[in-house]
Design a protein around this motif. Structure first.
Motif, PDB file in Angstrom:
ATOM      1  N   ASP A 156      61.432  -9.957   4.208  1.00 41.09           N
ATOM      2  CA  ASP A 156      61.829  -8.335   4.437  1.00 41.09           C
ATOM      3  C   ASP A 156      63.105  -8.414   4.339  1.00 41.09           C
ATOM      4  O   ASP A 156      63.920  -9.079   4.740  1.00 41.09           O
ATOM      5  N   PHE A 157      63.610  -7.026   3.823  1.00 39.93           N
ATOM      6  CA  PHE A 157      64.929  -6.968   3.389  1.00 39.93           C
ATOM      7  C   PHE A 157      65.353  -5.557   4.019  1.00 39.93           C
ATOM      8  O   PHE A 157      64.693  -4.650   3.716  1.00 39.93           O
ATOM      9  N   GLY A 158      66.203  -5.413   4.475  1.00 45.77           N
ATOM     10  CA  GLY A 158      66.890  -4.366   5.246  1.00 45.77           C
ATOM     11  C   GLY A 158      68.055  -4.460   6.140  1.00 45.77           C
ATOM     12  O   GLY A 158      68.678  -5.606   5.950  1.00 45.77           O
ATOM     13  N   GLU A 159      68.435  -3.596   6.825  1.00 45.93           N
ATOM     14  CA  GLU A 159      69.480  -3.594   7.723  1.00 45.93           C
ATOM     15  C   GLU A 159      69.287  -2.768   9.062  1.00 45.93           C
ATOM     16  O   GLU A 159      68.596  -1.731   8.849  1.00 45.93           O
ATOM     17  N   GLY A 160      69.904  -3.393  10.091  1.00 46.08           N
ATOM     18  CA  GLY A 160      69.858  -2.490  11.204  1.00 46.08           C
ATOM     19  C   GLY A 160      68.284  -2.524  11.757  1.00 46.08           C
ATOM     20  O   GLY A 160      68.308  -1.426  12.516  1.00 46.08           O
TER      21      GLY A 160
END
Length: 158
Positions: free
Chosen positions: A69-73
């Motif tokens: 999974d890729f993302g932020e926060g």
């Protein structure tokens, strides 16, 4: 091992490595490296779908690997998944199977369940489910019987 063997013997939550057998190209060859990475990698087995036959088409059995999974926060923007047919020409290896006591968070979609999360114990699974609500999710513990059946049937060494 073949894709068909993975479909038949790997339990949901297993870590699977796949490869086409070619050596990794140098980083300076970006297009070749990108093509190589699409046929060589590792993922967690999250779904197995049986073969389908309809009036206008038929499809072989397949399985889906979750690669990351890729993302932020804490917000997932992209979830990378690959679905492979049992007729795939790639080579597969079961790197790791779920251990006794681990708990799968599953959701029924269509003909087969999908793994949403693999937790180390029931408390961790319940905490994950509380913070990630799914309407049809349920918990299923990896039992000693399941692991023992894999060993007796010769799948533990795969």
């Amino acid at each position: 091992m073949s894709a068909h063997t993975v479909y038949d013997s790997a339990p949901l939550g297993s870590l699977i490595r796949y490869s086409d057998g070619t050596p990794k190209p140098p980083a300076r060859f970006r297009k070749k490296l990108s093509a190589w990475e699409s046929r060589n990698g590792t993922g967690r087995l999250i779904r197995k779908e049986p073969p389908r036959s309809r009036a206008t088409y038929s499809s072989p059995a397949c399985f889906t690997l979750h690669e990351g999974d890729f993302g932020e926060g804490g917000v997932i923007v992209v979830s990378v998944r690959h679905t492979w047919s049992v007729e795939s020409d790639l080579r597969f290896v079961i790197v790791e199977r779920p251990a006794i006591g681990m708990v799968r968070v599953l959701q029924d979609l269509g003909d087969s369940p999908e793994l949403l999360h693999l937790a180390r114990d029931r408390d961790a699974a319940e905490r994950w489910l509380a913070s990630n609500p799914y309407s049809r999710a349920y918990l299923k513990e990896v039992s000693a019987d399941e692991v023992g059946a894999d060993f007796v049937e010769g799948r533990a060494a795969a």
